[in-house]
Design a protein around this motif. Structure first.
Motif, PDB file in Angstrom:
ATOM      1  N   ARG A  61       0.840  -1.204   0.000  1.00  0.00           N
ATOM      2  CA  ARG A  61       0.000   0.000   0.000  1.00  0.00           C
ATOM      3  C   ARG A  61       0.874   1.253   0.000  1.00  0.00           C
ATOM      4  NH1 ARG A  61      -5.080  -0.080   2.344  1.00  0.00           N
ATOM      5  NH2 ARG A  61      -6.286   1.816   1.954  1.00  0.00           N
ATOM      6  N   LEU A  62       1.940   1.249   0.788  1.00  0.00           N
ATOM      7  CA  LEU A  62       2.813   2.421   0.857  1.00  0.00           C
ATOM      8  C   LEU A  62       3.619   2.603  -0.427  1.00  0.00           C
ATOM      9  CD1 LEU A  62       4.103   2.232   4.550  1.00  0.00           C
ATOM     10  CD2 LEU A  62       2.186   3.553   3.616  1.00  0.00           C
ATOM     11  N   LEU A  63       3.936   1.507  -1.119  1.00  0.00           N
ATOM     12  CA  LEU A  63       4.605   1.617  -2.420  1.00  0.00           C
ATOM     13  C   LEU A  63       3.694   2.307  -3.424  1.00  0.00           C
ATOM     14  CD1 LEU A  63       7.218   0.450  -4.064  1.00  0.00           C
ATOM     15  CD2 LEU A  63       5.532  -1.180  -4.951  1.00  0.00           C
ATOM     16  N   ASP A  64       2.416   1.898  -3.467  1.00  0.00           N
ATOM     17  CA  ASP A  64       1.476   2.476  -4.422  1.00  0.00           C
ATOM     18  C   ASP A  64       1.106   3.912  -4.081  1.00  0.00           C
ATOM     19  OD1 ASP A  64       1.478   0.153  -5.874  1.00  0.00           O
ATOM     20  OD2 ASP A  64      -0.425  -0.605  -5.089  1.00  0.00           O
ATOM     21  N   ARG A  65       1.235   4.296  -2.814  1.00  0.00           N
ATOM     22  CA  ARG A  65       0.946   5.677  -2.428  1.00  0.00           C
ATOM     23  C   ARG A  65       2.163   6.590  -2.580  1.00  0.00           C
ATOM     24  NH1 ARG A  65      -4.018   6.613   0.329  1.00  0.00           N
ATOM     25  NH2 ARG A  65      -3.333   8.768   0.328  1.00  0.00           N
ATOM     26  N   GLY A  66       3.320   6.025  -2.920  1.00  0.00           N
ATOM     27  CA  GLY A  66       4.509   6.849  -3.113  1.00  0.00           C
ATOM     28  C   GLY A  66       5.290   7.119  -1.843  1.00  0.00           C
ATOM     29  N   VAL A  67       4.917   6.474  -0.748  1.00  0.00           N
ATOM     30  CA  VAL A  67       5.682   6.620   0.496  1.00  0.00           C
ATOM     31  C   VAL A  67       7.009   5.870   0.373  1.00  0.00           C
ATOM     32  CG1 VAL A  67       5.729   6.072   2.961  1.00  0.00           C
ATOM     33  CG2 VAL A  67       3.626   6.936   1.908  1.00  0.00           C
ATOM     34  N   LEU A  68       6.967   4.710  -0.243  1.00  0.00           N
ATOM     35  CA  LEU A  68       8.151   3.873  -0.420  1.00  0.00           C
ATOM     36  C   LEU A  68       8.487   3.739  -1.896  1.00  0.00           C
ATOM     37  CD1 LEU A  68       7.373   0.979   2.094  1.00  0.00           C
ATOM     38  CD2 LEU A  68       8.809   2.997   2.479  1.00  0.00           C
ATOM     39  N   GLY A  69       9.761   3.536  -2.175  1.00  0.00           N
ATOM     40  CA  GLY A  69      10.218   3.325  -3.531  1.00  0.00           C
ATOM     41  C   GLY A  69      11.447   2.444  -3.532  1.00  0.00           C
ATOM     42  N   VAL A  70      11.971   2.226  -4.725  1.00  0.00           N
ATOM     43  CA  VAL A  70      13.162   1.401  -4.907  1.00  0.00           C
ATOM     44  C   VAL A  70      14.159   2.195  -5.736  1.00  0.00           C
ATOM     45  CG1 VAL A  70      14.080  -0.759  -5.852  1.00  0.00           C
ATOM     46  CG2 VAL A  70      11.809  -0.735  -4.792  1.00  0.00           C
ATOM     47  N   THR A  71      15.410   2.166  -5.345  1.00  0.00           N
ATOM     48  CA  THR A  71      16.445   2.853  -6.107  1.00  0.00           C
ATOM     49  C   THR A  71      17.060   1.904  -7.131  1.00  0.00           C
ATOM     50  OG1 THR A  71      18.320   2.243  -4.701  1.00  0.00           O
ATOM     51  CG2 THR A  71      16.997   4.148  -4.008  1.00  0.00           C
ATOM     52  N   ARG A  72      17.822   2.471  -8.059  1.00  0.00           N
ATOM     53  CA  ARG A  72      18.505   1.642  -9.058  1.00  0.00           C
ATOM     54  C   ARG A  72      19.531   0.706  -8.414  1.00  0.00           C
ATOM     55  NH1 ARG A  72      19.935   3.515 -14.921  1.00  0.00           N
ATOM     56  NH2 ARG A  72      17.834   3.833 -15.751  1.00  0.00           N
ATOM     57  N   GLU A  73      19.971   1.071  -7.229  1.00  0.00           N
ATOM     58  CA  GLU A  73      20.907   0.209  -6.503  1.00  0.00           C
ATOM     59  C   GLU A  73      20.183  -0.869  -5.696  1.00  0.00           C
ATOM     60  OE1 GLU A  73      22.395   3.628  -8.019  1.00  0.00           O
ATOM     61  OE2 GLU A  73      20.998   3.674  -6.315  1.00  0.00           O
ATOM     62  N   HIS A  74      18.843  -0.942  -5.875  1.00  0.00           N
ATOM     63  CA  HIS A  74      18.007  -1.918  -5.191  1.00  0.00           C
ATOM     64  C   HIS A  74      18.053  -1.737  -3.676  1.00  0.00           C
ATOM     65  CE1 HIS A  74      17.409  -4.964  -8.700  1.00  0.00           C
ATOM     66  NE2 HIS A  74      17.369  -3.707  -9.106  1.00  0.00           N
ATOM     67  N   THR A  75      17.979  -0.468  -3.270  1.00  0.00           N
ATOM     68  CA  THR A  75      17.763  -0.160  -1.866  1.00  0.00           C
ATOM     69  C   THR A  75      16.392   0.481  -1.728  1.00  0.00           C
ATOM     70  OG1 THR A  75      18.792   2.027  -2.040  1.00  0.00           O
ATOM     71  CG2 THR A  75      20.235   0.175  -1.450  1.00  0.00           C
ATOM     72  N   ILE A  76      15.911   0.538  -0.491  1.00  0.00           N
ATOM     73  CA  ILE A  76      14.570   1.070  -0.237  1.00  0.00           C
ATOM     74  C   ILE A  76      14.646   2.578  -0.043  1.00  0.00           C
ATOM     75  CG2 ILE A  76      12.552   0.973   1.286  1.00  0.00           C
ATOM     76  CD1 ILE A  76      13.584  -1.846   2.129  1.00  0.00           C
ATOM     77  N   ALA A  77      13.778   3.304  -0.731  1.00  0.00           N
ATOM     78  CA  ALA A  77      13.666   4.751  -0.561  1.00  0.00           C
ATOM     79  C   ALA A  77      12.408   5.062   0.236  1.00  0.00           C
ATOM     80  CB  ALA A  77      13.609   5.446  -1.921  1.00  0.00           C
TER      81      ALA A  77
END
Length: 301
Positions: free
Chosen positions: A224-240
Motif C-alpha cells: 500500500r505504501l509503495l502504491d501511495r509513493g511513500v516507499l520506492g526502490v532505487t537503481r541500486e536496489h535499496t529502499i527509498a
C-alpha cells in the motif's frame, strides 16, 4: 452512446510522459456528488479543496493546479460543463477567475440524464476510470475521498484492461520465498501465505507487465505504501522512503522510516530482480521525492 468509451477517451495533457489523472479525478469527484446529490451544480469554491486533496494524494508527484481539470474537462464533448454568473462557458483555468461568485461546474445534461435513466452506468463509469488510471490498492481510498459507494451498484460486465495474469502472484511470491522484500514478513495461516502481495512497480494501467522484472513480494502494508509513493526502490536496489511521509510512533519508525537505505531482498538465485526501467517509472510517476537519507534504525529483510 458508449459512455464508458467516452470517459476513457478524455484528453489527458501529460508532461514528458507523466501521469495525468487530473480529469479522471474530477470526474470521480463529480460522480460521487451526483450519487449523493443528483445533478446539482458544483461551485468551484466548494470543489477546490477536494480536488487539491485528490491531486495531492493520487495525482503525479509534482504540485498541480485544480483549476486545470475544472476548466479543461469542458473541452471533452458531453461530459462536463462550466458556467459563470454571466452564463455558459468557463472563465479559464486561473484560480482567481474560478473562485469568483457564481462559477460552477456540473456533469453534462446528457450524461446526467443517462445516469438517471440507467443507475448501473455510474458504477460502470467509476470502475472504468479507476481501472484505467490507478492500481487496485488505491481504489477504495479514492472512493472514500470522492464519496463514491460502488458497493450499492452492480459491477460492470465489460473489462477495461487486459486481464491480469493469475500466475503472476504465485511466481512473485515463490521467487521471494514468500517473504516481504522490504521487511521480511512471512506469515502463514493453515498452510496459506497471508498478508503477502505481488506488487507492480510500473502500474498495470500504464503498461506494467505481469513479470518478475516488474514485481516485488511485499506485505500488505508495504504494498500500500509503495502504491501511495511513500516507499520506492532505487537503481541500486535499496529502499527509498519519502521525506514527505511523517509518523512519530515507534512502530512507524521501525516499519517505515527505518527501511530507508536498506537493501531490497533479492529473489532466488537465477531469477531476475526488478528492471531499471520499471524502477525509474515508479520513481518519476509515483514516489514522492525527495527521499530521506539512509536510516540507522530498523532491520534488514
Amino acid at each position: 452512446m458508449d459512455w464508458v468509451e467516452r470517459v476513457l477517451g478524455i484528453r489527458q495533457y501529460a508532461r514528458r510522459g507523466e501521469r495525468a489523472p487530473h480529469k479522471p479525478l474530477l470526474l470521480l469527484h463529480a460522480l460521487g456528488r451526483f450519487q449523493r446529490e443528483g445533478s446539482r451544480p458544483i461551485p468551484f469554491s466548494a470543489a477546490e479543496d477536494a480536488l487539491n486533496r485528490l491531486l495531492r494524494e493520487f495525482g503525479p508527484p509534482r504540485k498541480t493546479n485544480p483549476g486545470y481539470p475544472f476548466h479543461h474537462l469542458a473541452n471533452d464533448d458531453l461530459l462536463w460543463v462550466v458556467e459563470t454568473a454571466d452564463g455558459p462557458g468557463s472563465p479559464g483555468p486561473e484560480l482567481s477567475r474560478l473562485r469568483a461568485p457564481g462559477v460552477h461546474g456540473r456533469l453534462h445534461p446528457e450524461l446526467a440524464a443517462a445516469l438517471t435513466a440507467e443507475p448501473a452506468l455510474l458504477s460502470q463509469l467509476a470502475r472504468a476510470i479507476l481501472e484505467a488510471n490507478f492500481e487496485p490498492s488505491l481504489h477504495d481510498d479514492i472512493c472514500q475521498e470522492t464519496g463514491l459507494d460502488l458497493d450499492e451498484l452492480p459491477a460492470p460486465a465489460v473489462r477495461i484492461l487486459p486481464r491480469r495474469d493469475p500466475a503472476f502472484r504465485v511466481q512473485v511470491l515463490e521467487a521471494y520465498e514468500f517473504c516481504c522484500a522490504f521487511c521480511g514478513y512471512d506469515g502463514w495461516l493453515d498452510g496459506t501465505a497471508v498478508g503477502l502481495d505481488a506488487a507492480h512497480l510500473r502500474w498495470h494501467a500504464f503498461g506494467g507487465p505481469d513479470d518478475l522484472v516488474n514485481g516485488l513480494c511485499l506485505c500488505a502494508l508495504h504494498h500500500r505504501l509503495l502504491d501511495r509513493g511513500v516507499l520506492g526502490v532505487t537503481r541500486e536496489h535499496t529502499i527509498a522512503v519519502s521525506r514527505k511521509f511523517v509518523g512519530r510512533a515507534a512502530a512507524t519508525t521501525t516499519l517505515v522510516h527505518g527501511l530507508s537505505g536498506r537493501p531490497v531482498r533479492e529473489p532466488q538465485t537465477g531469477l531476475p530482480a526488478p528492471e531499471a526501467d520499471h524502477i525509474d517509472w515508479h520513481t518519476s510517476q509515483v514516489f514522492r521525492l525527495p527521499a530521506r537519507t539512509r536510516s540507522v534504525i530498523g532491520f534488514r529483510p
